[in-house]
Design a protein around this motif. Structure first.
Motif, PDB file in Angstrom:
ATOM      1  N   LEU A  36     -86.228 -68.988 -31.732  1.00  0.00           N
ATOM      2  CA  LEU A  36     -87.263 -68.172 -32.371  1.00  0.00           C
ATOM      3  C   LEU A  36     -86.630 -66.954 -33.052  1.00  0.00           C
ATOM      4  O   LEU A  36     -87.012 -66.576 -34.169  1.00  0.00           O
ATOM      5  CB  LEU A  36     -88.273 -67.726 -31.314  1.00  0.00           C
ATOM      6  CG  LEU A  36     -89.652 -67.261 -31.800  1.00  0.00           C
ATOM      7  CD1 LEU A  36     -90.345 -68.340 -32.617  1.00  0.00           C
ATOM      8  CD2 LEU A  36     -90.509 -66.871 -30.604  1.00  0.00           C
ATOM      9  N   PHE A  37     -85.648 -66.375 -32.384  1.00  0.00           N
ATOM     10  CA  PHE A  37     -84.900 -65.258 -32.968  1.00  0.00           C
ATOM     11  C   PHE A  37     -84.246 -65.683 -34.285  1.00  0.00           C
ATOM     12  O   PHE A  37     -84.295 -64.961 -35.288  1.00  0.00           O
ATOM     13  CB  PHE A  37     -83.842 -64.790 -31.965  1.00  0.00           C
ATOM     14  CG  PHE A  37     -82.868 -63.764 -32.481  1.00  0.00           C
ATOM     15  CD1 PHE A  37     -83.313 -62.596 -33.090  1.00  0.00           C
ATOM     16  CD2 PHE A  37     -81.495 -63.967 -32.360  1.00  0.00           C
ATOM     17  CE1 PHE A  37     -82.410 -61.648 -33.563  1.00  0.00           C
ATOM     18  CE2 PHE A  37     -80.600 -63.029 -32.826  1.00  0.00           C
ATOM     19  CZ  PHE A  37     -81.056 -61.871 -33.430  1.00  0.00           C
ATOM     20  N   GLY A  38     -83.654 -66.874 -34.295  1.00  0.00           N
ATOM     21  CA  GLY A  38     -83.042 -67.394 -35.521  1.00  0.00           C
ATOM     22  C   GLY A  38     -84.052 -67.556 -36.641  1.00  0.00           C
ATOM     23  O   GLY A  38     -83.768 -67.246 -37.806  1.00  0.00           O
ATOM     24  N   ALA A  39     -85.266 -68.016 -36.293  1.00  0.00           N
ATOM     25  CA  ALA A  39     -86.316 -68.186 -37.308  1.00  0.00           C
ATOM     26  C   ALA A  39     -86.724 -66.846 -37.906  1.00  0.00           C
ATOM     27  O   ALA A  39     -86.951 -66.736 -39.114  1.00  0.00           O
ATOM     28  CB  ALA A  39     -87.525 -68.876 -36.680  1.00  0.00           C
ATOM     29  N   PHE A  40     -86.810 -65.818 -37.081  1.00  0.00           N
ATOM     30  CA  PHE A  40     -87.166 -64.489 -37.592  1.00  0.00           C
ATOM     31  C   PHE A  40     -86.034 -63.910 -38.440  1.00  0.00           C
ATOM     32  O   PHE A  40     -86.284 -63.220 -39.435  1.00  0.00           O
ATOM     33  CB  PHE A  40     -87.516 -63.548 -36.437  1.00  0.00           C
ATOM     34  CG  PHE A  40     -88.942 -63.650 -36.000  1.00  0.00           C
ATOM     35  CD1 PHE A  40     -89.945 -62.948 -36.650  1.00  0.00           C
ATOM     36  CD2 PHE A  40     -89.306 -64.483 -34.949  1.00  0.00           C
ATOM     37  CE1 PHE A  40     -91.264 -63.054 -36.265  1.00  0.00           C
ATOM     38  CE2 PHE A  40     -90.629 -64.603 -34.553  1.00  0.00           C
ATOM     39  CZ  PHE A  40     -91.618 -63.881 -35.221  1.00  0.00           C
ATOM     40  N   LEU A  41     -84.777 -64.186 -38.066  1.00  0.00           N
ATOM     41  CA  LEU A  41     -83.650 -63.727 -38.884  1.00  0.00           C
ATOM     42  C   LEU A  41     -83.703 -64.350 -40.276  1.00  0.00           C
ATOM     43  O   LEU A  41     -83.440 -63.676 -41.278  1.00  0.00           O
ATOM     44  CB  LEU A  41     -82.323 -64.074 -38.211  1.00  0.00           C
ATOM     45  CG  LEU A  41     -81.869 -63.194 -37.047  1.00  0.00           C
ATOM     46  CD1 LEU A  41     -80.537 -63.692 -36.502  1.00  0.00           C
ATOM     47  CD2 LEU A  41     -81.736 -61.736 -37.466  1.00  0.00           C
ATOM     48  N   VAL A  42     -84.018 -65.635 -40.339  1.00  0.00           N
ATOM     49  CA  VAL A  42     -84.125 -66.311 -41.634  1.00  0.00           C
ATOM     50  C   VAL A  42     -85.200 -65.640 -42.483  1.00  0.00           C
ATOM     51  O   VAL A  42     -85.017 -65.415 -43.689  1.00  0.00           O
ATOM     52  CB  VAL A  42     -84.447 -67.813 -41.442  1.00  0.00           C
ATOM     53  CG1 VAL A  42     -84.808 -68.458 -42.772  1.00  0.00           C
ATOM     54  CG2 VAL A  42     -83.261 -68.534 -40.807  1.00  0.00           C
ATOM     55  N   ARG A  43     -86.323 -65.299 -41.863  1.00  0.00           N
ATOM     56  CA  ARG A  43     -87.424 -64.665 -42.595  1.00  0.00           C
ATOM     57  C   ARG A  43     -87.059 -63.274 -43.104  1.00  0.00           C
ATOM     58  O   ARG A  43     -87.634 -62.791 -44.076  1.00  0.00           O
ATOM     59  CB  ARG A  43     -88.657 -64.569 -41.693  1.00  0.00           C
ATOM     60  CG  ARG A  43     -89.346 -65.888 -41.463  1.00  0.00           C
ATOM     61  CD  ARG A  43     -90.189 -66.277 -42.657  1.00  0.00           C
ATOM     62  NE  ARG A  43     -90.460 -67.731 -42.671  1.00  0.00           N
ATOM     63  CZ  ARG A  43     -91.076 -68.348 -43.634  1.00  0.00           C
ATOM     64  NH1 ARG A  43     -91.482 -67.678 -44.691  1.00  0.00           N
ATOM     65  NH2 ARG A  43     -91.266 -69.653 -43.582  1.00  0.00           N
ATOM     66  N   THR A  44     -86.109 -62.607 -42.452  1.00  0.00           N
ATOM     67  CA  THR A  44     -85.693 -61.279 -42.918  1.00  0.00           C
ATOM     68  C   THR A  44     -84.614 -61.363 -43.994  1.00  0.00           C
ATOM     69  O   THR A  44     -84.130 -60.335 -44.468  1.00  0.00           O
ATOM     70  CB  THR A  44     -85.154 -60.418 -41.751  1.00  0.00           C
ATOM     71  OG1 THR A  44     -84.042 -61.077 -41.150  1.00  0.00           O
ATOM     72  CG2 THR A  44     -86.227 -60.180 -40.706  1.00  0.00           C
ATOM     73  N   GLY A  45     -84.226 -62.579 -44.382  1.00  0.00           N
ATOM     74  CA  GLY A  45     -83.235 -62.751 -45.446  1.00  0.00           C
ATOM     75  C   GLY A  45     -81.804 -62.642 -44.994  1.00  0.00           C
ATOM     76  O   GLY A  45     -80.895 -62.497 -45.821  1.00  0.00           O
ATOM     77  N   ILE A  78     -85.779 -60.077 -31.330  1.00  0.00           N
ATOM     78  CA  ILE A  78     -86.851 -60.524 -32.236  1.00  0.00           C
ATOM     79  C   ILE A  78     -87.619 -59.317 -32.768  1.00  0.00           C
ATOM     80  O   ILE A  78     -87.909 -59.218 -33.975  1.00  0.00           O
ATOM     81  CB  ILE A  78     -87.806 -61.497 -31.513  1.00  0.00           C
ATOM     82  CG1 ILE A  78     -87.096 -62.834 -31.237  1.00  0.00           C
ATOM     83  CG2 ILE A  78     -89.073 -61.739 -32.339  1.00  0.00           C
ATOM     84  CD1 ILE A  78     -87.860 -63.756 -30.304  1.00  0.00           C
ATOM     85  N   LEU A  79     -87.939 -58.395 -31.871  1.00  0.00           N
ATOM     86  CA  LEU A  79     -88.672 -57.182 -32.267  1.00  0.00           C
ATOM     87  C   LEU A  79     -87.865 -56.369 -33.281  1.00  0.00           C
ATOM     88  O   LEU A  79     -88.409 -55.898 -34.294  1.00  0.00           O
ATOM     89  CB  LEU A  79     -88.978 -56.334 -31.029  1.00  0.00           C
ATOM     90  CG  LEU A  79     -89.773 -55.043 -31.261  1.00  0.00           C
ATOM     91  CD1 LEU A  79     -91.137 -55.361 -31.871  1.00  0.00           C
ATOM     92  CD2 LEU A  79     -89.921 -54.274 -29.959  1.00  0.00           C
ATOM     93  N   ILE A  80     -86.556 -56.222 -33.039  1.00  0.00           N
ATOM     94  CA  ILE A  80     -85.691 -55.473 -33.958  1.00  0.00           C
ATOM     95  C   ILE A  80     -85.602 -56.175 -35.311  1.00  0.00           C
ATOM     96  O   ILE A  80     -85.600 -55.532 -36.362  1.00  0.00           O
ATOM     97  CB  ILE A  80     -84.284 -55.277 -33.330  1.00  0.00           C
ATOM     98  CG1 ILE A  80     -84.381 -54.340 -32.123  1.00  0.00           C
ATOM     99  CG2 ILE A  80     -83.298 -54.709 -34.350  1.00  0.00           C
ATOM    100  CD1 ILE A  80     -83.144 -54.318 -31.250  1.00  0.00           C
ATOM    101  N   ALA A  81     -85.540 -57.525 -35.290  1.00  0.00           N
ATOM    102  CA  ALA A  81     -85.501 -58.290 -36.553  1.00  0.00           C
ATOM    103  C   ALA A  81     -86.759 -58.028 -37.375  1.00  0.00           C
ATOM    104  O   ALA A  81     -86.700 -57.884 -38.608  1.00  0.00           O
ATOM    105  CB  ALA A  81     -85.352 -59.781 -36.257  1.00  0.00           C
ATOM    106  N   ILE A  82     -87.916 -57.961 -36.707  1.00  0.00           N
ATOM    107  CA  ILE A  82     -89.175 -57.688 -37.412  1.00  0.00           C
ATOM    108  C   ILE A  82     -89.155 -56.284 -38.015  1.00  0.00           C
ATOM    109  O   ILE A  82     -89.532 -56.073 -39.176  1.00  0.00           O
ATOM    110  CB  ILE A  82     -90.375 -57.841 -36.450  1.00  0.00           C
ATOM    111  CG1 ILE A  82     -90.507 -59.307 -36.002  1.00  0.00           C
ATOM    112  CG2 ILE A  82     -91.673 -57.379 -37.120  1.00  0.00           C
ATOM    113  CD1 ILE A  82     -91.466 -59.518 -34.845  1.00  0.00           C
ATOM    114  N   ILE A  83     -88.678 -55.311 -37.231  1.00  0.00           N
ATOM    115  CA  ILE A  83     -88.606 -53.923 -37.709  1.00  0.00           C
ATOM    116  C   ILE A  83     -87.657 -53.814 -38.892  1.00  0.00           C
ATOM    117  O   ILE A  83     -87.958 -53.171 -39.905  1.00  0.00           O
ATOM    118  CB  ILE A  83     -88.160 -52.977 -36.568  1.00  0.00           C
ATOM    119  CG1 ILE A  83     -89.237 -52.932 -35.474  1.00  0.00           C
ATOM    120  CG2 ILE A  83     -87.872 -51.574 -37.099  1.00  0.00           C
ATOM    121  CD1 ILE A  83     -88.791 -52.237 -34.200  1.00  0.00           C
ATOM    122  N   VAL A  84     -86.483 -54.473 -38.787  1.00  0.00           N
ATOM    123  CA  VAL A  84     -85.489 -54.459 -39.868  1.00  0.00           C
ATOM    124  C   VAL A  84     -86.085 -55.059 -41.138  1.00  0.00           C
ATOM    125  O   VAL A  84     -85.856 -54.576 -42.247  1.00  0.00           O
ATOM    126  CB  VAL A  84     -84.214 -55.213 -39.435  1.00  0.00           C
ATOM    127  CG1 VAL A  84     -83.345 -55.561 -40.633  1.00  0.00           C
ATOM    128  CG2 VAL A  84     -83.420 -54.377 -38.434  1.00  0.00           C
TER     129      VAL A  84
END
Length: 651
Positions: free
Chosen positions: A208-217, A391-397
């Motif tokens: 799930l963390f990887g999926a959020f990283l992809v969404r942040t570019g 995951i939370l940090i990825a969303i904030i970033v």
């Protein structure tokens, strides 16, 4: 196919060809919405239990399994070779299998007290549900992961049932059909065992963390950063591929997926610069496969390693132990691509071909979530919490940049993609649980370990070689997760019985299970890279195995000397190990490519290989001899750098 660039459609076709987990249906209408909501619910369930605490083992794991099985039967067709229009909607039997999967997933939660109080006595309904669970797991694994691991699981089930008829030391009392079903679904030793436990907690969250990283570019940023750092150097695009694929390993647990995504960008660059198709594909395949060896996130199997080794070992200790071997692996590929570029006279990228350095460095903050994971794991935060915080940090970033800012739609899509990426892992770990359960109940693990040692005459090196072959063969066409579970259960014990530390033995089988993806004759990552590059698949596989030579050598070294894994060593000793090992990789790289400061004579190549091995092996005498010989070789290179002198010497 135009090999100068790959469209999204061409990338997807390659993924589906070489990676079973990518071959999902493109559902629409009501069924499409059901699958979408199911994936979203799967992620929300996993997040809920990660935040508020997991349920009882049987309940947590069966719900996780039920979600995965149901969604696999909705999303993965029974026959991937059918025409594409047959994959737009599900068949009636897929709907039936999905409904049965829901029943299996809810059985333990609905009848928990009854099943616990029955103390192993199965009712007729229990027996039917258990049989269904086994069959559904096998079929879901075939669809989502592939036939090899499914066949292995079936063979182990037959072995458990037909024990009295087995020859020699393989013979055992045998498991009755009731005992077999009970073990597989009504204990935590079979399908609901350790592999699925790890899938239902740690692995899902990091996917799930990887999926959020992809969404942040972050995926695209890895490519830009790699070009900025390495693009101008000799043979720059090949080094870009290495650097970017090492980083991509933090968000992709699949060698094939890594090859197709980053390779569609790096391989055309390498070809344009002058690398041959097979070499360009091999660089990307070797680097992408190594992404799973790269800490801090080393693919799903590394999380299983924590549970399998036990003894209080933490994930951070495994990541730390894997750091130097991973550094040497990528250093070896980097060194060989550099020597190859020098040998054929390739340049780096021009200033015009480079991205704007200032703009790239401005986005360095995108790496914050990955740095956060490292810091959290180092500070002793438990793995599930580290993943949640990341995951939370990825969303904030993502919010810091308008282009990567996640609204409700992007957030939901990230949850859906994370769940989708977990389906194959869940199926593989459930099937692997079948194998582990049979090994535990029949004592097969110890029998095979002793048999392996006897076959090797009780010597460590032959045992290691046999284990290597077993891991590579099992890894051909099987996912790393399942391969690691099998080899750590039946092969790693043989190494441990000979006095090797647990972490060394487990990393040994882990390494060879992974590099099966680039080892001919079945080298899926290399074949996918050949598809991108337009090269010959087998030749690409051979080249990728040569580039990954470090992965065939280093595991033997860290078994013989655990210093390479930072076990019982000081910082001074560690620094010396790194310096000598990197020098060794330079010598080995020069030997493989046949070029250093200039073209090497055959005798120099042989000497360089021996010198490299002496330097990689962290032992006082071998290091001293290796350093002296290394300096001698380097001096010889400089003295005879002129080609005319070499021709005279050859004459």
């Amino acid at each position: 196919m135009n090999h100068d660039s790959l469209s999204d459609k061409e990338q997807q076709e390659l993924l589906e060809k070489y990676d079973p987990e990518a071959g999902t249906r493109k559902l629409s209408g009501i069924i499409g919405w059901i699958a979408f909501i199911g994936l979203l619910a799967f992620s929300l369930f996993q997040l809920y239990t990660a935040i508020f605490g997991v349920f009882t083992a049987q309940i947590q794991r069966t719900i996780h399994l039920g979600f995965a099985l149901t969604l696999i039967f909705l999303l993965f067709p029974a026959n991937r070779k059918k025409k594409k229009n047959h994959r737009l909607q599900i068949a009636w039997y897929d709907g039936l299998l999905a409904l049965l999967s829901i029943g299996v997933g809810l059985y333990w939660p609905l009848f928990f007290e009854k099943l616990v109080m029955s103390v192993g006595r199965l009712s007729t309904l229990d027996f039917i549900v258990g049989i269904l669970a086994i069959l559904l797991v096998l079929e879901a694994t075939r669809r989502a992961v592939g036939l090899p691991i499914t066949i292995i699981a079936v063979v182990f089930l037959l072995y458990g049932y037909l024990g009295p008829y087995m020859p020699g030391f393989l013979s055992h009392r045998g498991l009755t059909s009731e005992r077999l079903v009970q073990t597989m679904f009504f204990t935590t030793e079979g399908i609901l065992g350790t592999p699925l436990a790890v899938s239902s907690t740690f692995i899902f969250l990091f996917l799930l963390f990887g999926a959020f990283l992809v969404r942040t570019g972050v995926g695209q940023y890895f490519n830009d950063l790699a070009v900025t750092i390495a693009g101008r150097s000799i043979g720059g695009p090949a080094k870009v591929a290495i650097f970017s694929s090492a980083l991509q390993g933090t968000i992709s647990g699949s060698s094939v997926a890594n090859v197709v995504t980053s390779g569609s960008f790096t391989i055309p660059m390498m070809k344009k610069l002058g690398y041959k198709r097979e070499f360009a594909g091999a660089v990307e395949a070797a680097a992408s496969t190594g992404g799973q060896l790269m800490p801090p996130i080393m693919g799903a199997a590394a999380f299983l390693m924590v549970e399998f080794i036990g003894n209080g070992i933490t994930y951070w200790e495994i990541a730390k132990a894997a750091a130097i071997p991973a550094l040497l692996y990528f250093a070896g590929i980097w060194i060989m691509t550099h020597f190859e570029a020098k040998r054929i006279g390739l340049r780096g990228l021009t200033k015009e071909e480079m991205p704007n350095r200032k703009e790239v460095l401005k986005r360095l903050y995108l790496l914050t979530p990955i740095v956060a994971v490292i810091v959290l794991l180092m500070s002793g935060v438990i793995v599930t919490h580290a993943a949640l915080y990341a995951i939370l940090i990825a969303i904030i970033v993502g919010f810091l940049n308008k282009e990567t800012r996640m609204g409700p739609k992007e957030f939901i899509l990230a949850l859906v993609e994370g769940a989708r990426s977990a389906l194959g892992v869940a199926a593989a770990t459930a099937a692997a649980g079948i194998i582990v359960g049979i090994v535990t109940k029949t004592g097969l693990g110890l029998k095979l370990a002793n048999g392996l040692i006897d076959l090797a005459g009780g010597y460590l090196i032959p045992t290691l070689m046999l284990t290597m072959v077993a891991a590579i063969v099992l890894g051909m066409g099987s996912p790393t997760t399942a391969n690691y579970v099998i080899t750590s259960t039946i092969a790693a014990p043989a190494i441990i019985l000979l006095g090797v530390p647990d972490i060394s033995a487990h990393l040994f089988v882990f390494y060879f299970g992974i590099i099966a993806d680039i080892t001919p004759p079945v080298a899926l990552a290399a074949f996918a890279a050949a598809g991108v590059a337009g090269g010959e698949p087998l030749r690409t596989g051979i080249n990728s195995a040569k580039l990954a030579i470090a992965a065939f050598i280093i595991p033997y070294i860290f078994v013989l000397s655990p210093q390479l894994l930072m076990v019982d060593t000081t910082w001074k000793e560690l620094l010396w190990v790194i310096v000598t090992a990197l020098s060794g990789m330079i010598a080995i790289g020069a030997s493989i490519i046949g070029f250093w400061m200039r073209k090497l004579l055959n005798v120099e190549r042989a000497i360089a290989l021996i010198v490299g091995l002496l330097l990689i092996y962290p032992e006082g005498i071998s290091d001293v001899i290796g350093i002296i010989a290394f300096v001698g070789l380097l001096t010889l290179q400089l003295f005879f750098k002129n080609n005319s002198k070499i021709k005279k010497l050859e004459a």
